[in-house]
Design a protein around this motif. Structure first.
Motif, PDB file in Angstrom:
ATOM      1  N   ILE A   1       0.837  -1.202   0.000  1.00 54.78           N
ATOM      2  CA  ILE A   1       0.000   0.000   0.000  1.00 54.78           C
ATOM      3  C   ILE A   1       0.871   1.251   0.000  1.00 54.78           C
ATOM      4  O   ILE A   1       0.581   2.225  -0.708  1.00 54.78           O
ATOM      5  CB  ILE A   1      -0.953   0.002   1.218  1.00 54.78           C
ATOM      6  CG1 ILE A   1      -1.843  -1.249   1.197  1.00 54.78           C
ATOM      7  CG2 ILE A   1      -1.801   1.261   1.227  1.00 54.78           C
ATOM      8  CD1 ILE A   1      -2.666  -1.420  -0.042  1.00 54.78           C
TER       9      ILE A   1
ATOM     10  N   SER B   1       0.905   4.070  -2.882  1.00 56.90           N
ATOM     11  CA  SER B   1       0.684   5.460  -2.488  1.00 56.90           C
ATOM     12  C   SER B   1       1.770   6.367  -3.066  1.00 56.90           C
ATOM     13  O   SER B   1       1.487   7.454  -3.574  1.00 56.90           O
ATOM     14  CB  SER B   1       0.668   5.562  -0.959  1.00 56.90           C
ATOM     15  OG  SER B   1       0.685   6.900  -0.537  1.00 56.90           O
TER      16      SER B   1
ATOM     17  N   SER C   1      -1.619   6.689   4.491  1.00 57.11           N
ATOM     18  CA  SER C   1      -2.940   6.844   5.121  1.00 57.11           C
ATOM     19  C   SER C   1      -3.842   7.750   4.288  1.00 57.11           C
ATOM     20  O   SER C   1      -5.056   7.527   4.214  1.00 57.11           O
ATOM     21  CB  SER C   1      -2.797   7.390   6.547  1.00 57.11           C
ATOM     22  OG  SER C   1      -2.139   8.644   6.544  1.00 57.11           O
TER      23      SER C   1
ATOM     24  N   VAL D   1      -5.188   5.584   1.573  1.00 54.74           N
ATOM     25  CA  VAL D   1      -6.230   4.692   2.093  1.00 54.74           C
ATOM     26  C   VAL D   1      -7.541   5.448   2.266  1.00 54.74           C
ATOM     27  O   VAL D   1      -8.615   4.947   1.909  1.00 54.74           O
ATOM     28  CB  VAL D   1      -5.784   4.053   3.423  1.00 54.74           C
ATOM     29  CG1 VAL D   1      -6.941   3.285   4.064  1.00 54.74           C
ATOM     30  CG2 VAL D   1      -4.588   3.121   3.190  1.00 54.74           C
ATOM     31  N   ARG D   2      -7.466   6.673   2.799  1.00 55.63           N
ATOM     32  CA  ARG D   2      -8.685   7.476   2.971  1.00 55.63           C
ATOM     33  C   ARG D   2      -9.335   7.780   1.628  1.00 55.63           C
ATOM     34  O   ARG D   2     -10.548   7.684   1.470  1.00 55.63           O
ATOM     35  CB  ARG D   2      -8.361   8.791   3.703  1.00 55.63           C
ATOM     36  CG  ARG D   2      -8.165   8.640   5.194  1.00 55.63           C
ATOM     37  CD  ARG D   2      -8.228   9.988   5.885  1.00 55.63           C
ATOM     38  NE  ARG D   2      -7.223  10.917   5.382  1.00 55.63           N
ATOM     39  CZ  ARG D   2      -5.989  11.006   5.853  1.00 55.63           C
ATOM     40  NH1 ARG D   2      -5.583  10.221   6.842  1.00 55.63           N
ATOM     41  NH2 ARG D   2      -5.141  11.882   5.337  1.00 55.63           N
TER      42      ARG D   2
ATOM     43  N   PHE E   1      -9.065   6.071  -1.205  1.00 52.39           N
ATOM     44  CA  PHE E   1      -9.606   4.868  -1.814  1.00 52.39           C
ATOM     45  C   PHE E   1     -10.905   4.443  -1.134  1.00 52.39           C
ATOM     46  O   PHE E   1     -11.884   4.088  -1.796  1.00 52.39           O
ATOM     47  CB  PHE E   1      -8.580   3.731  -1.744  1.00 52.39           C
ATOM     48  CG  PHE E   1      -8.914   2.564  -2.628  1.00 52.39           C
ATOM     49  CD1 PHE E   1      -8.452   2.512  -3.923  1.00 52.39           C
ATOM     50  CD2 PHE E   1      -9.701   1.526  -2.159  1.00 52.39           C
ATOM     51  CE1 PHE E   1      -8.763   1.440  -4.752  1.00 52.39           C
ATOM     52  CE2 PHE E   1     -10.029   0.458  -2.971  1.00 52.39           C
ATOM     53  CZ  PHE E   1      -9.560   0.404  -4.275  1.00 52.39           C
ATOM     54  N   ARG E   2     -10.920   4.496   0.187  1.00 52.94           N
ATOM     55  CA  ARG E   2     -12.129   4.091   0.918  1.00 52.94           C
ATOM     56  C   ARG E   2     -13.290   5.028   0.604  1.00 52.94           C
ATOM     57  O   ARG E   2     -14.427   4.587   0.455  1.00 52.94           O
ATOM     58  CB  ARG E   2     -11.851   4.075   2.418  1.00 52.94           C
ATOM     59  CG  ARG E   2     -13.053   3.625   3.267  1.00 52.94           C
ATOM     60  CD  ARG E   2     -12.611   3.273   4.665  1.00 52.94           C
ATOM     61  NE  ARG E   2     -11.753   4.299   5.231  1.00 52.94           N
ATOM     62  CZ  ARG E   2     -10.936   4.105   6.261  1.00 52.94           C
ATOM     63  NH1 ARG E   2     -10.858   2.911   6.821  1.00 52.94           N
ATOM     64  NH2 ARG E   2     -10.192   5.086   6.726  1.00 52.94           N
ATOM     65  N   GLN E   3     -13.007   6.305   0.478  1.00 51.68           N
ATOM     66  CA  GLN E   3     -14.061   7.284   0.206  1.00 51.68           C
ATOM     67  C   GLN E   3     -14.684   7.063  -1.171  1.00 51.68           C
ATOM     68  O   GLN E   3     -15.902   7.164  -1.338  1.00 51.68           O
ATOM     69  CB  GLN E   3     -13.493   8.702   0.289  1.00 51.68           C
ATOM     70  CG  GLN E   3     -14.518   9.794  -0.035  1.00 51.68           C
ATOM     71  CD  GLN E   3     -13.908  11.188  -0.014  1.00 51.68           C
ATOM     72  OE1 GLN E   3     -12.742  11.362   0.361  1.00 51.68           O
ATOM     73  NE2 GLN E   3     -14.683  12.180  -0.412  1.00 51.68           N
TER      74      GLN E   3
ATOM     75  N   MET F   1     -14.437   0.806   0.048  1.00 50.79           N
ATOM     76  CA  MET F   1     -13.728  -0.210   0.830  1.00 50.79           C
ATOM     77  C   MET F   1     -12.265   0.207   0.918  1.00 50.79           C
ATOM     78  O   MET F   1     -11.819   1.098   0.192  1.00 50.79           O
ATOM     79  CB  MET F   1     -13.846  -1.592   0.178  1.00 50.79           C
ATOM     80  CG  MET F   1     -13.200  -1.690  -1.193  1.00 50.79           C
ATOM     81  SD  MET F   1     -13.477  -3.283  -2.007  1.00 50.79           S
ATOM     82  CE  MET F   1     -15.177  -3.061  -2.532  1.00 50.79           C
ATOM     83  N   THR F   2     -11.514  -0.446   1.793  1.00 46.10           N
ATOM     84  CA  THR F   2     -10.098  -0.128   1.909  1.00 46.10           C
ATOM     85  C   THR F   2      -9.327  -0.809   0.773  1.00 46.10           C
ATOM     86  O   THR F   2      -9.817  -1.767   0.160  1.00 46.10           O
ATOM     87  CB  THR F   2      -9.532  -0.614   3.249  1.00 46.10           C
ATOM     88  OG1 THR F   2      -9.551  -2.054   3.267  1.00 46.10           O
ATOM     89  CG2 THR F   2     -10.335  -0.072   4.421  1.00 46.10           C
ATOM     90  N   PRO F   3      -8.107  -0.349   0.493  1.00 48.60           N
ATOM     91  CA  PRO F   3      -7.302  -1.014  -0.539  1.00 48.60           C
ATOM     92  C   PRO F   3      -7.082  -2.496  -0.255  1.00 48.60           C
ATOM     93  O   PRO F   3      -7.133  -3.318  -1.175  1.00 48.60           O
ATOM     94  CB  PRO F   3      -5.986  -0.234  -0.505  1.00 48.60           C
ATOM     95  CG  PRO F   3      -6.361   1.121  -0.003  1.00 48.60           C
ATOM     96  CD  PRO F   3      -7.453   0.891   0.991  1.00 48.60           C
TER      97      PRO F   3
ATOM     98  N   GLU G   1      -9.035  -4.534   1.446  1.00 46.30           N
ATOM     99  CA  GLU G   1     -10.309  -5.249   1.194  1.00 46.30           C
ATOM    100  C   GLU G   1     -10.499  -5.478  -0.289  1.00 46.30           C
ATOM    101  O   GLU G   1     -10.925  -6.562  -0.724  1.00 46.30           O
ATOM    102  CB  GLU G   1     -11.481  -4.461   1.775  1.00 46.30           C
ATOM    103  CG  GLU G   1     -11.544  -4.478   3.296  1.00 46.30           C
ATOM    104  CD  GLU G   1     -12.582  -3.511   3.847  1.00 46.30           C
ATOM    105  OE1 GLU G   1     -12.979  -3.677   5.014  1.00 46.30           O
ATOM    106  OE2 GLU G   1     -12.974  -2.564   3.110  1.00 46.30           O
TER     107      GLU G   1
END
Length: 281
Positions: free
Chosen positions: A248, A252, A261, A264-265, A267-269, A273-275, A277
């Protein structure tokens, strides 16, 4: 060679190679709704059925005996298809195209970008399909096979160029100012999205206000300019997660996020889902 278009990276197509894929409804089902971004050109020939797709923000329908051309660095999305669809796909790296002794003029490429669906005379589409079959037959990696394949591809590109040049004679649709601005935004965005994610950057380059640019893009595409920037980033992020073993943090860094981080934020938004997942799925 045969490849999955979703997994192709720029380095995977060498100058002496062409990627082929024969797409049926089963393949299209796996692609439906997935946006792809390829550094080279994608040429499709529909031999049977119907295939609906989107290039950047514009939607098209391809039917039997028609072709389409996706220029490098354009977003390509499969939308819908008939149960009997059959499409031959050719993927050519920009390096391979530059090595070919045939040059597409600026006007030809501009027309292909504005009108990517090509409706050639039946005899020419039959010739193109026959050439595709011959190129696949000479798929070995020895020198003689490569030379034969390159000669066949040259013939294919010359036919394609002549068909596009004939289509240029048709009266083009007169684009509105907002449509022209949207095209210019996509041309710029698809070369800068990895490092430039702020709408104000593109507005400044296009000599308009961020508010006007966003309104023009949304009126033309039904999505905002920021949503398209995010979409292009997500395409790269999904490809790295699915097709590489990069961590990750490494992904990034490749996508120029300040921290892992923050990636991750993001991607989830936008992916829900998180990277990690997404990678497990």
């Amino acid at each position: 060679m045969t490849m999955d278009i979703r997994k192709i990276d720029a380095g995977e197509l060498k100058i002496e190679n062409i990627a082929f894929m024969n797409m049926t409804a089963a393949d299209a089902a796996e692609w439906r709704g997935q946006t792809m971004l390829f550094d080279g050109a994608v040429i499709g020939l529909c031999t049977k059925g119907r295939f609906d797709f989107r290039i950047n923000y514009r939607e098209f329908r391809l039917v039997a005996t028609e072709m389409f051309l996706v220029l490098p660095k354009h977003l390509f999305t499969a939308l819908d298809y008939s149960d009997d669809v059959e499409v031959k796909l050719l993927l050519l790296s920009t390096e391979y195209l530059h090595a070919m002794p045939v040059a597409f003029g600026v006007d030809t490429l501009k027309h292909a970008g504005q009108a990517p669906c090509i409706r050639p005379p039946r005899c020419k589409i039959e010739d193109c399909i026959a050439l595709c079959g011959l190129m696949e037959r000479y798929g070995a990696d020895d020198a003689l096979s490569r030379q034969t394949r390159n000669a066949l591809m040259l013939s294919f590109l010359l036919i394609l160029s002549s068909v596009i040049d004939c289509a240029k004679a048709d009266t083009p649709h007169r684009a509105t100012r907002q449509e022209l601005l949207t095209r210019r935004f996509f041309d710029l965005m698809l070369t800068r999205y990895e490092t430039e994610r702020n709408v104000s950057y593109y507005a400044d380059k296009l000599c308009v206000t961020p508010k006007y640019l966003s309104a023009a893009v949304k009126n033309t595409t039904r999505r905002t300019s920021q949503e398209w920037i995010n979409e292009a980033l997500l395409v790269d992020a999904r490809r790295y997660l699915k097709c590489t073993d990069l961590t990750i943090a490494q992904i990034s860094e490749k996508l120029h996020f300040s921290t892992a981080s923050s990636f991750v934020r993001f991607f989830r938004q936008h992916a829900g889902m998180t990277p990690l997942e997404f990678r497990r799925k």
